[in-house]
Design an enzyme around this catalytic site. Sequence first.
Site, PDB file in Angstrom:
ATOM      1  N   SER A 182      65.947 -37.405  -2.527  1.00 52.59           N
ATOM      2  CA  SER A 182      66.861 -36.805  -1.819  1.00 52.59           C
ATOM      3  C   SER A 182      68.444 -36.805  -2.066  1.00 52.59           C
ATOM      4  CB  SER A 182      66.719 -36.344  -0.321  1.00 52.59           C
ATOM      5  OG  SER A 182      67.681 -35.777  -0.314  1.00 52.59           O
ATOM      6  N   TYR A 192      67.495 -39.943   7.870  1.00 56.25           N
ATOM      7  CA  TYR A 192      66.840 -39.980   7.152  1.00 56.25           C
ATOM      8  C   TYR A 192      66.626 -39.820   5.757  1.00 56.25           C
ATOM      9  CZ  TYR A 192      65.233 -35.589   4.142  1.00 56.25           C
ATOM     10  OH  TYR A 192      64.852 -35.177   2.464  1.00 56.25           O
TER      11      TYR A 192
HETATM   12  P1  NDP Z   1      57.870 -29.001   3.997  1.00 61.29           P
HETATM   13  O1  NDP Z   1      58.109 -28.617   5.255  1.00 61.29           O
HETATM   14  O2  NDP Z   1      58.011 -27.671   3.729  1.00 61.29           O
HETATM   15  O3  NDP Z   1      57.253 -29.942   3.849  1.00 61.29           O
HETATM   16  C1  NDP Z   1      56.524 -30.684   4.074  1.00 61.29           C
HETATM   17  C2  NDP Z   1      55.771 -31.613   3.516  1.00 61.29           C
HETATM   18  O4  NDP Z   1      54.866 -32.519   3.989  1.00 61.29           O
HETATM   19  C3  NDP Z   1      54.121 -30.362   4.276  1.00 61.29           C
HETATM   20  O5  NDP Z   1      53.517 -29.727   3.540  1.00 61.29           O
HETATM   21  C4  NDP Z   1      53.928 -31.072   5.181  1.00 61.29           C
HETATM   22  O6  NDP Z   1      52.398 -30.424   5.602  1.00 61.29           O
HETATM   23  C5  NDP Z   1      53.744 -31.705   4.790  1.00 61.29           C
HETATM   24  N1  NDP Z   1      53.462 -33.452   5.185  1.00 61.29           N
HETATM   25  C6  NDP Z   1      54.831 -33.749   6.403  1.00 61.29           C
HETATM   26  N2  NDP Z   1      54.072 -34.790   7.572  1.00 61.29           N
HETATM   27  C7  NDP Z   1      52.627 -35.334   6.631  1.00 61.29           C
HETATM   28  C8  NDP Z   1      52.034 -36.510   6.706  1.00 61.29           C
HETATM   29  N3  NDP Z   1      51.770 -37.258   8.237  1.00 61.29           N
HETATM   30  N4  NDP Z   1      50.566 -36.517   5.904  1.00 61.29           N
HETATM   31  C9  NDP Z   1      50.362 -35.351   5.251  1.00 61.29           C
HETATM   32  N5  NDP Z   1      51.253 -34.865   5.208  1.00 61.29           N
HETATM   33  C10 NDP Z   1      52.172 -34.150   6.292  1.00 61.29           C
HETATM   34  O7  NDP Z   1      59.280 -28.919   3.377  1.00 61.29           O
HETATM   35  P2  NDP Z   1      59.809 -29.482   1.803  1.00 61.29           P
HETATM   36  O8  NDP Z   1      58.681 -29.007   1.011  1.00 61.29           O
HETATM   37  O9  NDP Z   1      61.534 -29.512   1.904  1.00 61.29           O
HETATM   38  O10 NDP Z   1      59.439 -31.474   1.750  1.00 61.29           O
HETATM   39  C11 NDP Z   1      58.847 -32.011   0.774  1.00 61.29           C
HETATM   40  C12 NDP Z   1      59.571 -33.175   0.506  1.00 61.29           C
HETATM   41  O11 NDP Z   1      60.870 -32.638   0.162  1.00 61.29           O
HETATM   42  C13 NDP Z   1      60.195 -33.521   1.382  1.00 61.29           C
HETATM   43  O12 NDP Z   1      59.339 -35.819   1.180  1.00 61.29           O
HETATM   44  C14 NDP Z   1      61.761 -34.012   1.296  1.00 61.29           C
HETATM   45  O13 NDP Z   1      61.718 -34.738   2.642  1.00 61.29           O
HETATM   46  C15 NDP Z   1      61.419 -34.219   0.113  1.00 61.29           C
HETATM   47  N6  NDP Z   1      63.521 -32.847  -0.146  1.00 61.29           N
HETATM   48  C16 NDP Z   1      63.305 -31.486   0.419  1.00 61.29           C
HETATM   49  C17 NDP Z   1      64.687 -31.375   0.009  1.00 61.29           C
HETATM   50  C18 NDP Z   1      65.113 -30.068   1.253  1.00 61.29           C
HETATM   51  O14 NDP Z   1      66.539 -29.182   1.117  1.00 61.29           O
HETATM   52  N7  NDP Z   1      63.868 -28.825   1.587  1.00 61.29           N
HETATM   53  C19 NDP Z   1      65.708 -31.774  -0.176  1.00 61.29           C
HETATM   54  C20 NDP Z   1      65.076 -32.379  -1.043  1.00 61.29           C
HETATM   55  C21 NDP Z   1      64.523 -34.092  -0.808  1.00 61.29           C
HETATM   56  P3  NDP Z   1      51.152 -30.315   6.769  1.00 61.29           P
HETATM   57  O15 NDP Z   1      52.425 -30.200   8.496  1.00 61.29           O
HETATM   58  O16 NDP Z   1      50.139 -29.563   6.741  1.00 61.29           O
HETATM   59  O17 NDP Z   1      50.493 -31.952   6.640  1.00 61.29           O
END
Ligand code: NDP
Length: 246
Positions: free
Chosen positions: A139, A152
């Site tokens: 990030s 975070y």
């Molecule tokens: P979302 O909340 O849309 O997606 C997060 C994903 O992580 C979901 O598919 C969720 O699936 C999964 N997840 C969470 N906990 C677990 C777990 N314990 N085991 C397996 N899967 C898990 O957010 P983003 O798409 O934005 O996030 C994806 C990545 O991108 C993250 O690492 C985030 O930190 C990073 N990021 C996002 C930014 C943004 O602005 N959106 C900016 C910079 C980085 P489920 O709940 O079904 O398990």
Amino acid sequence: MKSKVVVITGASSGIGEACAKLLAEKGHKIVMCARREERLKEIASSIREKGGEAIYLKADVTDILQMEEVAQAALTEFGRIDVWVNNAGLMPVSEIIKDKVDEWDRMVDVNIKGVLYGTHACLKIMREQKEGHIINMGSVAGHVSNPGSAVYSATKFAVRALSDALRKEEAQAKSGVRITLIAPGAIDTELLSTITDPDALQSTGSFYASTAIPALDVAKCVDFAIDMPPEACVDEVILRPTLQVH
Ligand code: NDP
């Protein structure tokens, strides 16, 4: 272009979902995991309807055995793992004084240990293949730390640190395994859904409403990194919305 077997953690929404769909369109074979199985099923169906190949598994990245099962499923179904995207993560931001200890623990477990467990599950397989590519979702918060984002940011600084060391280890070993860190700024996903602190939700929400860009833009960066020839490793991509200042 060679069709690759791509494993994506956290593929049930946001960036992971966008990566799964885009990479499937590009002809890659997709293995998705997350905890929300129904969502994964819908995404797999939509990929298959368009002629793509995808399987999914319900798996939690904080469980090392479940990560090994995901790797095994990829091998059983497709025979190899070319790319592993450590994408799962959460961002329940709040100031330290709010004492949201459970949320600190959860971020450390998913954002750091989840990346390590995913790496554990695929690295030896890639070493045996003498090629592979691990893509870690960092990030902009892994470069700058701001009020409310201490924990975070700490997890994303950690992902950057371990990606850098791992890239050096694999280069030194001449293993053929590439490591890429993708560091997005504000992206329009479900990421804010775990914020429980009203002040943090208000400020982060209004920042995202005015700034965030689509998850597809991040997926394009992942596609670019994967598509580079094997001798060239995209070390890090920082992708900020054009309007994002910090
Ligand atoms: P979302 O909340 O849309 O997606 C997060 C994903 O992580 C979901 O598919 C969720 O699936 C999964 N997840 C969470 N906990 C677990 C777990 N314990 N085991 C397996 N899967 C898990 O957010 P983003 O798409 O934005 O996030 C994806 C990545 O991108 C993250 O690492 C985030 O930190 C990073 N990021 C996002 C930014 C943004 O602005 N959106 C900016 C910079 C980085 P489920 O709940 O079904 O398990």
